[in-house]
Write a protein that holds these residues in place. Structure first.
Motif, PDB file in Angstrom:
ATOM      1  N   TYR A 201     -13.931  -1.933 -81.141  1.00 33.69           N
ATOM      2  CA  TYR A 201     -15.533  -2.371 -80.757  1.00 33.69           C
ATOM      3  C   TYR A 201     -16.898  -3.001 -81.580  1.00 33.69           C
ATOM      4  O   TYR A 201     -17.876  -3.251 -82.204  1.00 33.69           O
ATOM      5  CB  TYR A 201     -16.372  -0.986 -80.162  1.00 33.69           C
ATOM      6  CG  TYR A 201     -15.976  -0.713 -78.387  1.00 33.69           C
ATOM      7  CD1 TYR A 201     -16.123  -1.110 -77.958  1.00 33.69           C
ATOM      8  CD2 TYR A 201     -14.558   0.221 -78.928  1.00 33.69           C
ATOM      9  CE1 TYR A 201     -15.765  -1.397 -76.454  1.00 33.69           C
ATOM     10  CE2 TYR A 201     -14.525   0.967 -77.758  1.00 33.69           C
ATOM     11  CZ  TYR A 201     -14.864   0.051 -76.417  1.00 33.69           C
ATOM     12  OH  TYR A 201     -13.966   0.377 -75.032  1.00 33.69           O
ATOM     13  N   LEU A 202     -16.164  -3.392 -82.471  1.00 30.33           N
ATOM     14  CA  LEU A 202     -16.432  -3.901 -83.791  1.00 30.33           C
ATOM     15  C   LEU A 202     -17.143  -5.834 -83.248  1.00 30.33           C
ATOM     16  O   LEU A 202     -15.870  -6.529 -82.199  1.00 30.33           O
ATOM     17  CB  LEU A 202     -15.609  -4.606 -84.874  1.00 30.33           C
ATOM     18  CG  LEU A 202     -16.178  -5.522 -86.147  1.00 30.33           C
ATOM     19  CD1 LEU A 202     -16.873  -5.320 -86.528  1.00 30.33           C
ATOM     20  CD2 LEU A 202     -14.801  -5.737 -87.064  1.00 30.33           C
ATOM     21  N   ASP A 203     -18.453  -5.604 -83.008  1.00 30.50           N
ATOM     22  CA  ASP A 203     -19.057  -7.271 -82.510  1.00 30.50           C
ATOM     23  C   ASP A 203     -18.045  -8.488 -82.996  1.00 30.50           C
ATOM     24  O   ASP A 203     -17.721  -8.404 -84.666  1.00 30.50           O
ATOM     25  CB  ASP A 203     -20.481  -7.441 -83.210  1.00 30.50           C
ATOM     26  CG  ASP A 203     -21.556  -6.181 -82.345  1.00 30.50           C
ATOM     27  OD1 ASP A 203     -20.431  -5.655 -81.487  1.00 30.50           O
ATOM     28  OD2 ASP A 203     -22.374  -6.306 -82.701  1.00 30.50           O
ATOM     29  N   GLU A 204     -17.937  -9.552 -82.502  1.00 28.92           N
ATOM     30  CA  GLU A 204     -17.246 -10.462 -82.900  1.00 28.92           C
ATOM     31  C   GLU A 204     -18.370 -11.287 -83.459  1.00 28.92           C
ATOM     32  O   GLU A 204     -19.022 -11.651 -83.417  1.00 28.92           O
ATOM     33  CB  GLU A 204     -16.648 -11.194 -81.845  1.00 28.92           C
ATOM     34  CG  GLU A 204     -15.856 -10.820 -80.893  1.00 28.92           C
ATOM     35  CD  GLU A 204     -15.304 -11.800 -79.486  1.00 28.92           C
ATOM     36  OE1 GLU A 204     -14.786 -12.658 -80.233  1.00 28.92           O
ATOM     37  OE2 GLU A 204     -15.745 -11.378 -78.268  1.00 28.92           O
ATOM     38  N   GLY A 205     -17.342 -12.303 -85.033  1.00 27.08           N
ATOM     39  CA  GLY A 205     -17.741 -12.670 -85.793  1.00 27.08           C
ATOM     40  C   GLY A 205     -18.806 -11.634 -87.062  1.00 27.08           C
ATOM     41  O   GLY A 205     -18.942 -12.557 -87.989  1.00 27.08           O
ATOM     42  N   LEU A 206     -18.531 -10.080 -87.281  1.00 28.31           N
ATOM     43  CA  LEU A 206     -18.874  -9.663 -88.687  1.00 28.31           C
ATOM     44  C   LEU A 206     -18.066  -9.651 -89.607  1.00 28.31           C
ATOM     45  O   LEU A 206     -18.118  -9.407 -90.592  1.00 28.31           O
ATOM     46  CB  LEU A 206     -19.660  -8.316 -87.647  1.00 28.31           C
ATOM     47  CG  LEU A 206     -20.800  -8.279 -86.804  1.00 28.31           C
ATOM     48  CD1 LEU A 206     -20.919  -6.950 -87.274  1.00 28.31           C
ATOM     49  CD2 LEU A 206     -21.766  -8.694 -87.552  1.00 28.31           C
ATOM     50  N   LEU A 207     -16.513  -9.725 -89.487  1.00 25.27           N
ATOM     51  CA  LEU A 207     -15.523  -9.644 -90.439  1.00 25.27           C
ATOM     52  C   LEU A 207     -14.877 -11.062 -89.716  1.00 25.27           C
ATOM     53  O   LEU A 207     -14.030 -10.739 -88.484  1.00 25.27           O
ATOM     54  CB  LEU A 207     -15.087  -8.503 -90.229  1.00 25.27           C
ATOM     55  CG  LEU A 207     -16.435  -7.657 -90.588  1.00 25.27           C
ATOM     56  CD1 LEU A 207     -14.883  -5.841 -91.215  1.00 25.27           C
ATOM     57  CD2 LEU A 207     -15.858  -7.643 -93.104  1.00 25.27           C
ATOM     58  N   ASP A 208     -14.396 -11.702 -90.447  1.00 23.33           N
ATOM     59  CA  ASP A 208     -13.249 -12.214 -89.873  1.00 23.33           C
ATOM     60  C   ASP A 208     -12.193 -11.611 -91.230  1.00 23.33           C
ATOM     61  O   ASP A 208     -11.296 -12.545 -92.110  1.00 23.33           O
ATOM     62  CB  ASP A 208     -13.720 -14.211 -90.449  1.00 23.33           C
ATOM     63  CG  ASP A 208     -12.735 -15.397 -90.523  1.00 23.33           C
ATOM     64  OD1 ASP A 208     -11.795 -14.911 -89.697  1.00 23.33           O
ATOM     65  OD2 ASP A 208     -12.675 -15.752 -90.854  1.00 23.33           O
ATOM     66  N   LEU A 209     -11.397 -11.136 -90.317  1.00 21.85           N
ATOM     67  CA  LEU A 209      -9.741 -10.749 -90.673  1.00 21.85           C
ATOM     68  C   LEU A 209      -8.504 -11.279 -90.150  1.00 21.85           C
ATOM     69  O   LEU A 209      -7.682 -11.402 -90.756  1.00 21.85           O
ATOM     70  CB  LEU A 209     -10.259  -9.019 -90.064  1.00 21.85           C
ATOM     71  CG  LEU A 209     -10.815  -8.832 -90.992  1.00 21.85           C
ATOM     72  CD1 LEU A 209     -11.043  -6.777 -90.138  1.00 21.85           C
ATOM     73  CD2 LEU A 209     -10.829  -8.446 -92.570  1.00 21.85           C
ATOM     74  N   GLY A 210      -8.700 -11.973 -88.779  1.00 17.99           N
ATOM     75  CA  GLY A 210      -7.373 -12.322 -88.571  1.00 17.99           C
ATOM     76  C   GLY A 210      -6.556 -11.873 -87.700  1.00 17.99           C
ATOM     77  O   GLY A 210      -6.740 -10.521 -88.003  1.00 17.99           O
ATOM     78  N   ASP A 211      -5.822 -12.428 -86.914  1.00 21.90           N
ATOM     79  CA  ASP A 211      -5.570 -11.061 -85.464  1.00 21.90           C
ATOM     80  C   ASP A 211      -4.540 -10.627 -85.949  1.00 21.90           C
ATOM     81  O   ASP A 211      -3.318 -10.023 -86.050  1.00 21.90           O
ATOM     82  CB  ASP A 211      -4.202 -12.704 -85.108  1.00 21.90           C
ATOM     83  CG  ASP A 211      -5.599 -13.413 -83.633  1.00 21.90           C
ATOM     84  OD1 ASP A 211      -6.243 -12.926 -83.536  1.00 21.90           O
ATOM     85  OD2 ASP A 211      -5.114 -14.035 -82.785  1.00 21.90           O
ATOM     86  N   ILE A 215      -6.780  -5.608 -85.355  1.00 25.78           N
ATOM     87  CA  ILE A 215      -5.348  -6.047 -83.492  1.00 25.78           C
ATOM     88  C   ILE A 215      -6.009  -6.214 -82.203  1.00 25.78           C
ATOM     89  O   ILE A 215      -5.587  -6.246 -81.294  1.00 25.78           O
ATOM     90  CB  ILE A 215      -4.131  -5.129 -83.541  1.00 25.78           C
ATOM     91  CG1 ILE A 215      -5.123  -3.406 -84.032  1.00 25.78           C
ATOM     92  CG2 ILE A 215      -3.219  -4.304 -84.132  1.00 25.78           C
ATOM     93  CD1 ILE A 215      -4.512  -2.306 -83.305  1.00 25.78           C
ATOM     94  N   TRP A 216      -7.056  -5.359 -82.033  1.00 25.59           N
ATOM     95  CA  TRP A 216      -7.907  -6.156 -81.114  1.00 25.59           C
ATOM     96  C   TRP A 216      -8.376  -7.505 -81.060  1.00 25.59           C
ATOM     97  O   TRP A 216      -8.393  -7.405 -79.247  1.00 25.59           O
ATOM     98  CB  TRP A 216      -9.566  -4.686 -81.700  1.00 25.59           C
ATOM     99  CG  TRP A 216      -8.791  -3.428 -81.888  1.00 25.59           C
ATOM    100  CD1 TRP A 216      -8.980  -2.817 -83.049  1.00 25.59           C
ATOM    101  CD2 TRP A 216      -8.056  -2.617 -80.534  1.00 25.59           C
ATOM    102  NE1 TRP A 216      -8.776  -1.733 -82.584  1.00 25.59           N
ATOM    103  CE2 TRP A 216      -8.248  -1.286 -81.318  1.00 25.59           C
ATOM    104  CE3 TRP A 216      -7.902  -2.691 -79.560  1.00 25.59           C
ATOM    105  CZ2 TRP A 216      -7.635  -0.424 -80.845  1.00 25.59           C
ATOM    106  CZ3 TRP A 216      -7.203  -1.988 -78.583  1.00 25.59           C
ATOM    107  CH2 TRP A 216      -6.904  -0.694 -79.517  1.00 25.59           C
ATOM    108  N   GLN A 217      -8.614  -7.843 -81.764  1.00 29.70           N
ATOM    109  CA  GLN A 217      -8.762  -9.354 -81.227  1.00 29.70           C
ATOM    110  C   GLN A 217      -8.010 -10.128 -80.574  1.00 29.70           C
ATOM    111  O   GLN A 217      -8.049 -10.708 -80.083  1.00 29.70           O
ATOM    112  CB  GLN A 217      -8.915  -9.896 -82.892  1.00 29.70           C
ATOM    113  CG  GLN A 217      -9.344 -11.888 -83.072  1.00 29.70           C
ATOM    114  CD  GLN A 217      -9.571 -12.367 -84.004  1.00 29.70           C
ATOM    115  OE1 GLN A 217     -10.697 -11.417 -84.728  1.00 29.70           O
ATOM    116  NE2 GLN A 217      -8.532 -13.192 -84.701  1.00 29.70           N
TER     117      GLN A 217
END
Length: 389
Positions: A201-211, A215-217
């Motif tokens: 449930y991390l809001d999109e755009g707050l961290l750019d971690l990559g797929d 894993i949730w992305q």
């Protein structure tokens, strides 16, 4: 376990946490209040298998639960109506013997209460206990998935089994009153509770971690593709993609490392590998049991390893929302293609402490990063752990 709610990092289980900082204690207590209302996972009991005997599992071998907050033996007369219904379901629907071998209580973890389960009798090393009969295994792909969901297998985006299971669980949750698993479904964690700490449930755009790291992305994208097939091919009343995603989070954070979800395997709290006292063990084709790794004393809490030593810290954190000390996790397990930096975007110069009250999930990421990705402070990772705790 995926049973207790986690909010910080030294000791945590998926629904339980500790009070390393005063602000953390308050947040955990709020989260635990929500957990007690909505998120009582379960561990089914069966006295058969292993070295269990009638003498050891009979009522004469049991003792009252220890004087812990909220301690009650599992029974249909428990003061908590959700737990009472759950224990009744154990006996009446699952036809489980030895239900009263289990007690619920709030165990202290670094000063904060975390709901867990313990044993009311002595359990010997090697004994298989708390066995789950096949009748009460949930969300095994070939068993409980309906034909309408099963037909999606192999279509675009629907080749990830957990995505299909999530659609099934979402439909079951929507129609819970008609499900024989209602007491289990009613006891699962609420989305509101998970939103207080879980990386899903991390809001999109707050961290750019990559797929490769987040894993949730990746799973969100797979679910979107499969949901398009679901909407196009499945007739009747459909769940929303929001409901399906909430179910996906529940499934991924409760399955451990087995390809099925016995109702109740998700009850025991997590422990670092050196503190675990129980693991899962199949018995033939029709039982899935807990097996004692050492003798368990009357009143002792059941602790499950969640396969922490086989997973990288970031992969474990992504799944459960917490991680143990760096040495408790695999340093060689890959969470993406070889060469991916699991701490990219999480080091001190890239990730400053966020406001906990504004975004608790991001703050939980920061807590993880302080221990596992920032090594310049005195004492390295363990030094930072000591400073935070």
């Amino acid at each position: 376990g995926p049973s207790s709610m986690s909010a910080s990092l030294r000791w945590r289980s998926p629904h339980g946490g500790h009070g390393a900082l005063s602000s953390t204690v308050g947040r955990i207590q709020i989260m635990l209040r929500g957990w007690r209302r909505h998120a009582v996972p379960l561990l089914l009991l069966w006295s058969a298998g292993g070295r269990a005997s009638a003498e050891k599992t009979g009522s004469e071998a049991r003792q009252p639960p220890p004087p812990l907050p909220g301690a009650e033996v599992c029974s249909r007369s428990m003061s908590d109506p959700t737990l009472a219904a759950l224990c009744q379901w154990f006996e009446d629907y699952c036809e489980i013997r030895g239900v009263e071998d289990l007690f619920f209580a709030d165990f202290l973890k670094q000063g904060a209460p975390v709901r867990g389960v313990g044993v009311t009798r002595r359990v010997e090393k090697g004994e298989r206990y708390f066995c789950v009969p096949r009748k009460c295994w949930l969300y095994t792909f070939r068993q409980q998935v309906s034909e309408r969901i099963h037909e999606l297998a192999g279509t675009t985006g629907c080749d990830e089994e957990d995505v299909l299971l999530a659609l099934q669980m979402a439909e079951d949750l929507r129609n819970a009153s008609a499900s024989p698993y209602l007491p289990y479904l009613a006891a699962l964690p609420s989305e509101e509770a998970l939103r207080q700490y879980h990386p899903a449930y991390l809001d999109e755009g707050l961290l750019d971690l990559g797929d490769d790291i987040n894993i949730w992305q990746f799973l969100r994208g797979m679910l979107g593709l499969c949901y398009d097939q679901y909407r196009a091919r499945v007739p009747g009343d459909l769940v929303t993609i929001h409901e399906a995603y909430a179910a996906l989070v529940l499934i991924r954070s409760r399955k451990f490392d087995v390809p099925l979800l016995p109702a109740g395997l998700d009850l025991a709290n997590a422990a670092p590998p050196q503190q675990k006292n129980t693991h899962g063990a199949p018995v033939g084709d029709d039982l899935f049991c807990m097996e004692a790794l050492r003798d368990l004393a009357v009143g002792e809490e059941i602790l499950f390893p969640y396969s922490a030593s086989n997973a990288s810290a970031i992969a474990f954190f992504q799944t459960y929302g917490f991680a143990f000390d760096p040495d408790d996790h695999s340093r060689t397990a890959l969470c993406g293609p070889k060469g991916v930096d699991p701490c990219e975007g999480l080091r001190a110069e890239e990730f400053k402490e966020p406001e906990e009250s504004t975004n608790p999930v991001l703050w939980n990421y920061w807590r993880f990063a302080v221990v596992h990705c920032q090594t310049a402070s005195r004492g390295g990772m363990r030094g930072r752990r000591a400073q935070l705790d």
